[in-house]
Design a protein around this motif. Structure first.
Motif, PDB file in Angstrom:
ATOM      1  N   HIS A 194      -6.428  11.298   3.928  1.00  0.00           N
ATOM      2  CA  HIS A 194      -7.152  11.110   2.671  1.00  0.00           C
ATOM      3  C   HIS A 194      -6.189  11.189   1.495  1.00  0.00           C
ATOM      4  N   ASP A 195      -6.282  10.203   0.609  1.00  0.00           N
ATOM      5  CA  ASP A 195      -5.560  10.229  -0.660  1.00  0.00           C
ATOM      6  C   ASP A 195      -6.401   9.474  -1.675  1.00  0.00           C
ATOM      7  N   ALA A 196      -7.064  10.212  -2.546  1.00  0.00           N
ATOM      8  CA  ALA A 196      -7.930   9.600  -3.555  1.00  0.00           C
ATOM      9  C   ALA A 196      -7.149   8.747  -4.541  1.00  0.00           C
ATOM     10  N   ASP A 197      -5.822   8.953  -4.594  1.00  0.00           N
ATOM     11  CA  ASP A 197      -4.975   8.182  -5.502  1.00  0.00           C
ATOM     12  C   ASP A 197      -4.169   7.113  -4.781  1.00  0.00           C
ATOM     13  N   ALA A 198      -4.561   6.771  -3.565  1.00  0.00           N
ATOM     14  CA  ALA A 198      -3.848   5.719  -2.822  1.00  0.00           C
ATOM     15  C   ALA A 198      -3.769   4.447  -3.662  1.00  0.00           C
ATOM     16  N   TRP A 199      -2.592   3.816  -3.620  1.00  0.00           N
ATOM     17  CA  TRP A 199      -2.350   2.619  -4.433  1.00  0.00           C
ATOM     18  C   TRP A 199      -2.339   1.381  -3.547  1.00  0.00           C
ATOM     19  N   LEU A 200      -3.035   0.320  -3.995  1.00  0.00           N
ATOM     20  CA  LEU A 200      -3.056  -0.954  -3.287  1.00  0.00           C
ATOM     21  C   LEU A 200      -2.666  -2.058  -4.249  1.00  0.00           C
TER      22      LEU A 200
ATOM     23  N   LEU B 200       0.844  -1.187   0.000  1.00  0.00           N
ATOM     24  CA  LEU B 200       0.000   0.000   0.000  1.00  0.00           C
ATOM     25  C   LEU B 200       0.877   1.234   0.000  1.00  0.00           C
ATOM     26  N   LEU B 201       0.473   2.240  -0.755  1.00  0.00           N
ATOM     27  CA  LEU B 201       1.245   3.484  -0.834  1.00  0.00           C
ATOM     28  C   LEU B 201       0.261   4.647  -0.901  1.00  0.00           C
ATOM     29  N   PHE B 202       0.483   5.655  -0.028  1.00  0.00           N
ATOM     30  CA  PHE B 202      -0.369   6.840  -0.083  1.00  0.00           C
ATOM     31  C   PHE B 202       0.400   8.069   0.402  1.00  0.00           C
ATOM     32  N   THR B 203      -0.070   9.226  -0.011  1.00  0.00           N
ATOM     33  CA  THR B 203       0.547  10.488   0.385  1.00  0.00           C
ATOM     34  C   THR B 203       0.300  10.732   1.866  1.00  0.00           C
ATOM     35  N   SER B 204       1.311  11.223   2.558  1.00  0.00           N
ATOM     36  CA  SER B 204       1.233  11.442   3.995  1.00  0.00           C
ATOM     37  C   SER B 204       0.272  12.586   4.328  1.00  0.00           C
ATOM     38  N   PRO B 205      -0.151  12.690   5.585  1.00  0.00           N
ATOM     39  CA  PRO B 205      -1.123  13.725   5.952  1.00  0.00           C
ATOM     40  C   PRO B 205      -0.727  15.134   5.555  1.00  0.00           C
ATOM     41  N   GLY B 206       0.545  15.489   5.687  1.00  0.00           N
ATOM     42  CA  GLY B 206       0.981  16.837   5.361  1.00  0.00           C
ATOM     43  C   GLY B 206       1.095  17.115   3.877  1.00  0.00           C
ATOM     44  N   GLY B 207       1.055  16.066   3.050  1.00  0.00           N
ATOM     45  CA  GLY B 207       1.125  16.234   1.610  1.00  0.00           C
ATOM     46  C   GLY B 207       2.532  16.337   1.054  1.00  0.00           C
ATOM     47  N   GLU B 208       3.548  16.215   1.919  1.00  0.00           N
ATOM     48  CA  GLU B 208       4.937  16.387   1.485  1.00  0.00           C
ATOM     49  C   GLU B 208       5.743  15.105   1.597  1.00  0.00           C
ATOM     50  N   GLY B 209       5.060  13.989   1.806  1.00  0.00           N
ATOM     51  CA  GLY B 209       5.760  12.721   1.963  1.00  0.00           C
ATOM     52  C   GLY B 209       4.891  11.558   1.533  1.00  0.00           C
ATOM     53  N   LEU B 210       5.404  10.353   1.770  1.00  0.00           N
ATOM     54  CA  LEU B 210       4.702   9.135   1.401  1.00  0.00           C
ATOM     55  C   LEU B 210       4.724   8.135   2.553  1.00  0.00           C
ATOM     56  N   LYS B 211       3.663   7.356   2.658  1.00  0.00           N
ATOM     57  CA  LYS B 211       3.585   6.216   3.556  1.00  0.00           C
ATOM     58  C   LYS B 211       3.580   4.973   2.681  1.00  0.00           C
TER      59      LYS B 211
END
Length: 205
Positions: free
Chosen positions: A193-199, A135-146
């Motif tokens: 929230h990340d509408a483009d989160a990848w699974l 799973l990959l998504f943009t972090s809460p602050g919008g400047e990183g990745l989880k």
């Protein structure tokens, strides 16, 4: 009330078939922010993806990003978000010594990236990482990745983290280095929230 869709039933045959052949990893979900140490539920990567991909945390994510980067205000807003412990389930509280069932996963936090979109594309196209990406998504602050990845079951959490960090350092240099706090088995991963989160489709997407 937060509800998670079942992994079987209501999902059209392919999920039910996959469930029969594959045991979904599960990890703890915590409601009410980082000060809530008792887990609310055990969830799967697909269930987490559903929450991140849905608009549930859209307003909270936008509100957080309105605060200046690096400010105490932004930090406090982030701490109020729900979070998960990707390494597994914990009880009675989140602590390194309270791991109940390992998930076989770990999380890498990439902070303060100069180009989040480019970093995302790099990680998703890395031929060595890609098979284990969950799973990959943009972090809460919008400047990183989880980034949640499958770990080597024969190695410790720390060894897995160090191996991945060493690989990334050797291949991409300091521009793509995970936060060292990821070595902690009880590492919290905030939900946003990340509408483009990848699974990875293997995990029910």
């Amino acid at each position: 009330m937060l509800c998670f869709a079942a992994e079987t039933g209501g999902e059209k045959g392919h999920v039910a078939q996959a469930t029969a052949a594959f045991e979904w990893p599960r990890f703890s979900y915590f409601r009410g922010g980082i000060r809530s140490a008792a887990p609310y539920a055990a969830v799967t990567p697909h269930q987490l993806w559903q929450v991140v991909h849905s608009p549930r945390f859209a307003a909270a994510t936008a509100w957080l990003r309105q605060a200046p980067a690096g400010s105490e205000q932004r930090d406090e807003r982030k701490k109020a978000l729900d979070y998960v412990t990707p390494a597994g389930t914990f009880a009675p509280t989140r602590a390194n010594g309270n791991l109940q069932t390992p998930s076989g996963l770990l999380v890498l936090d990439f902070d303060h990236l100069p180009d989040v979109t480019a970093a995302r594309a790099t990680l998703l196209s890395d031929v060595l990482l890609q098979p284990g990406l969950v799973l990959l998504f943009t972090s809460p602050g919008g400047e990183g990745l989880k980034v949640l990845l499958e770990a080597d079951p024969a190695a410790s959490h720390l060894d897995n983290f160090q191996a991945l960090a060493s690989y990334l350092a050797g291949r991409y240099g300091p521009e793509l280095q995970p936060d060292s706090c990821g070595k902690d088995v009880a590492r919290a991963c905030f939900v946003c929230h990340d509408a483009d989160a990848w699974l990875n489709p293997r995990f029910g997407g």
